[in-house]
Design an enzyme around this catalytic site. Sequence first.
Site, mmCIF file in Angstrom:
data_model
loop_
_atom_site.group_PDB
_atom_site.id
_atom_site.type_symbol
_atom_site.label_atom_id
_atom_site.label_comp_id
_atom_site.label_asym_id
_atom_site.label_seq_id
_atom_site.Cartn_x
_atom_site.Cartn_y
_atom_site.Cartn_z
ATOM 1 N N ARG A 163 0.826 -1.218 0.000
ATOM 2 C CA ARG A 163 0.000 0.000 0.000
ATOM 3 C C ARG A 163 0.860 1.268 0.000
ATOM 4 O O ARG A 163 0.509 2.263 0.624
ATOM 5 C CB ARG A 163 -0.938 0.045 1.205
ATOM 6 N N SER A 234 -10.762 -0.328 3.542
ATOM 7 C CA SER A 234 -9.974 -0.474 4.779
ATOM 8 C C SER A 234 -9.506 0.908 5.223
ATOM 9 O O SER A 234 -8.861 1.613 4.447
ATOM 10 C CB SER A 234 -8.742 -1.334 4.535
ATOM 11 N N GLU A 331 -4.680 3.934 6.270
ATOM 12 C CA GLU A 331 -4.425 3.671 4.872
ATOM 13 C C GLU A 331 -5.043 4.813 4.067
ATOM 14 O O GLU A 331 -4.563 5.192 3.010
ATOM 15 C CB GLU A 331 -5.089 2.341 4.502
HETATM 16 N N1 EPU Z 1 -11.350 -10.260 10.181
HETATM 17 C C1 EPU Z 1 -11.951 -10.094 11.407
HETATM 18 N N2 EPU Z 1 -13.081 -9.320 11.477
HETATM 19 C C2 EPU Z 1 -13.624 -8.728 10.413
HETATM 20 C C3 EPU Z 1 -13.024 -8.893 9.138
HETATM 21 C C4 EPU Z 1 -11.871 -9.666 9.048
HETATM 22 O O1 EPU Z 1 -11.487 -10.621 12.406
HETATM 23 O O2 EPU Z 1 -14.630 -8.013 10.588
HETATM 24 C C5 EPU Z 1 -10.085 -11.028 10.108
HETATM 25 C C6 EPU Z 1 -10.223 -12.464 9.668
HETATM 26 O O3 EPU Z 1 -9.318 -13.223 10.449
HETATM 27 C C7 EPU Z 1 -9.766 -12.442 8.224
HETATM 28 C C8 EPU Z 1 -8.716 -11.366 8.279
HETATM 29 O O4 EPU Z 1 -9.204 -10.399 9.209
HETATM 30 O O5 EPU Z 1 -9.202 -13.670 7.868
HETATM 31 C C9 EPU Z 1 -8.490 -10.686 6.929
HETATM 32 O O6 EPU Z 1 -9.711 -10.128 6.462
HETATM 33 P P1 EPU Z 1 -9.954 -9.829 4.901
HETATM 34 O O7 EPU Z 1 -9.742 -11.063 4.103
HETATM 35 O O8 EPU Z 1 -11.243 -9.121 4.760
HETATM 36 O O9 EPU Z 1 -8.762 -8.883 4.515
HETATM 37 P P2 EPU Z 1 -8.158 -7.584 5.239
HETATM 38 O O10 EPU Z 1 -6.763 -7.946 5.658
HETATM 39 O O11 EPU Z 1 -9.050 -6.998 6.257
HETATM 40 C C10 EPU Z 1 -7.032 -6.723 3.042
HETATM 41 C C11 EPU Z 1 -6.977 -5.424 2.318
HETATM 42 C C12 EPU Z 1 -8.249 -5.213 1.510
HETATM 43 C C13 EPU Z 1 -8.399 -6.364 0.525
HETATM 44 C C14 EPU Z 1 -8.425 -7.678 1.308
HETATM 45 C C15 EPU Z 1 -8.448 -8.888 0.422
HETATM 46 C C16 EPU Z 1 -5.580 -3.971 3.677
HETATM 47 C C17 EPU Z 1 -5.526 -2.830 4.625
HETATM 48 N N3 EPU Z 1 -6.792 -4.331 3.272
HETATM 49 O O12 EPU Z 1 -8.083 -6.605 3.990
HETATM 50 O O13 EPU Z 1 -8.129 -4.009 0.779
HETATM 51 O O14 EPU Z 1 -9.570 -6.245 -0.247
HETATM 52 O O15 EPU Z 1 -7.238 -7.787 2.128
HETATM 53 O O16 EPU Z 1 -7.197 -9.068 -0.165
HETATM 54 O O17 EPU Z 1 -4.548 -4.510 3.296
HETATM 55 C C18 EPU Z 1 -8.498 -1.655 0.950
HETATM 56 O O18 EPU Z 1 -7.283 -1.536 0.872
HETATM 57 O O19 EPU Z 1 -9.272 -0.674 1.047
HETATM 58 C C19 EPU Z 1 -9.068 -3.005 0.951
HETATM 59 C C20 EPU Z 1 -10.372 -3.229 1.095
#
Ligand code: EPU
Length: 335
Positions: A163, A234, A331
């Site tokens: 990012r 995010s 972010e």
């Molecule tokens: N989780 C929770 N609670 C929640 C949601 C998620 O505990 O309400 C935990 C779960 O353990 C899950 C983990 O967080 O396995 C990861 O969640 P998710 O797959 O939704 O991914 P993220 O790490 O929250 C990142 C990116 C997203 C991108 C997704 C999928 C960042 C800051 N965000 O989110 O990007 O779509 O992975 O690859 O790196 C963005 O940048 O705006 C964005 C949406």
Amino acid sequence: MVLRVAQQVDLSAYTGFGVSSRAAHFADITGEEELLQALAYGKQHHLPVFVLGGGTNVLFVRDFPGLILYMNWQGIDWLDEAGLVRTACGENWHSFVINCMTKGFHGLENLALIPGTVGAAPIQNIGAYGVELEQFLVEVRAVDTRTGRVALFDHAACEFAYRDSLFKQGAGRHLIVTHVTLQLSAHWQPNLSYQALRDALSSETPTAEQVFETVCQIRRSKLPDPAITGNAGSFFKNPVISSEKFAALQVDFANIPCFPTDDQDLVKVPAAWLLEQAGWKGRQHGRAAVSAKHALVLVNPGEATGEDIFLLAQEMSSSILQRFGIALQPEVQII
Ligand code: EPU
């Protein structure tokens, strides 16, 4: 072409959060000449300049006293049969992803439905479901706001990281991305490295359309649609911490998840997990709220101001610092 600059423009329709904030000056940029004229206008009136794409990753906390350059510059050049494509900054990212897939140029399917414009994509090095933009990036064309000069940046010069890129750091902040050149592939090869994507697909050899559709479905189920509920995806980055610190946290939080990074001494922890543990998921806070679908997404349920969202974000990060000793970094760009 003569540049027209509007005054006192409400930015709520131009940002994902949909919060009200006035820009003192606002220029709709559709080409090079207007961009250079707008930069001259900003200089002449001694205005701070802010470059706005889709507004999907920005939070205006108050009115903006300067000049907004709204990058509405369109155009896609398909440069060869092998998937080399150069796109103007104002093209909508998701439409571009569809356009490439339809033409038989692959790679961007995992990045479907990311809100925003093509020009913003390298700045943030957008990423999702195991794919990051930098994997395809050949060159960025940018204009320096201080000199009006055009420069080309190859992959190495863009200094991509999670990012992050040159365009977010130091002097790189003076660069306005006008065009992005990507090398896509005429041969379809799915990237199924992300567990949640693999789990959601019924086939181990899915078509490009199947991956695209599945990514869209996952995003729609997990993330609120900014066209309906104001949000910027995010709000915080996933923090990267030492493996040692992670082991110490595991003593108190046995089921804390983590993802590996390129450095084996560092791991990435999902900020959403930390926030959900701290009770933030779905919580209303004055006029702002945290999405009930995803703990990392702050939302404007309707009446929130930029300041309401900013204050909520501050409370969230200080609670994570207190509870886990981890400082969350936004972010979203806060203005
Ligand atoms: N989780 C929770 N609670 C929640 C949601 C998620 O505990 O309400 C935990 C779960 O353990 C899950 C983990 O967080 O396995 C990861 O969640 P998710 O797959 O939704 O991914 P993220 O790490 O929250 C990142 C990116 C997203 C991108 C997704 C999928 C960042 C800051 N965000 O989110 O990007 O779509 O992975 O690859 O790196 C963005 O940048 O705006 C964005 C949406």
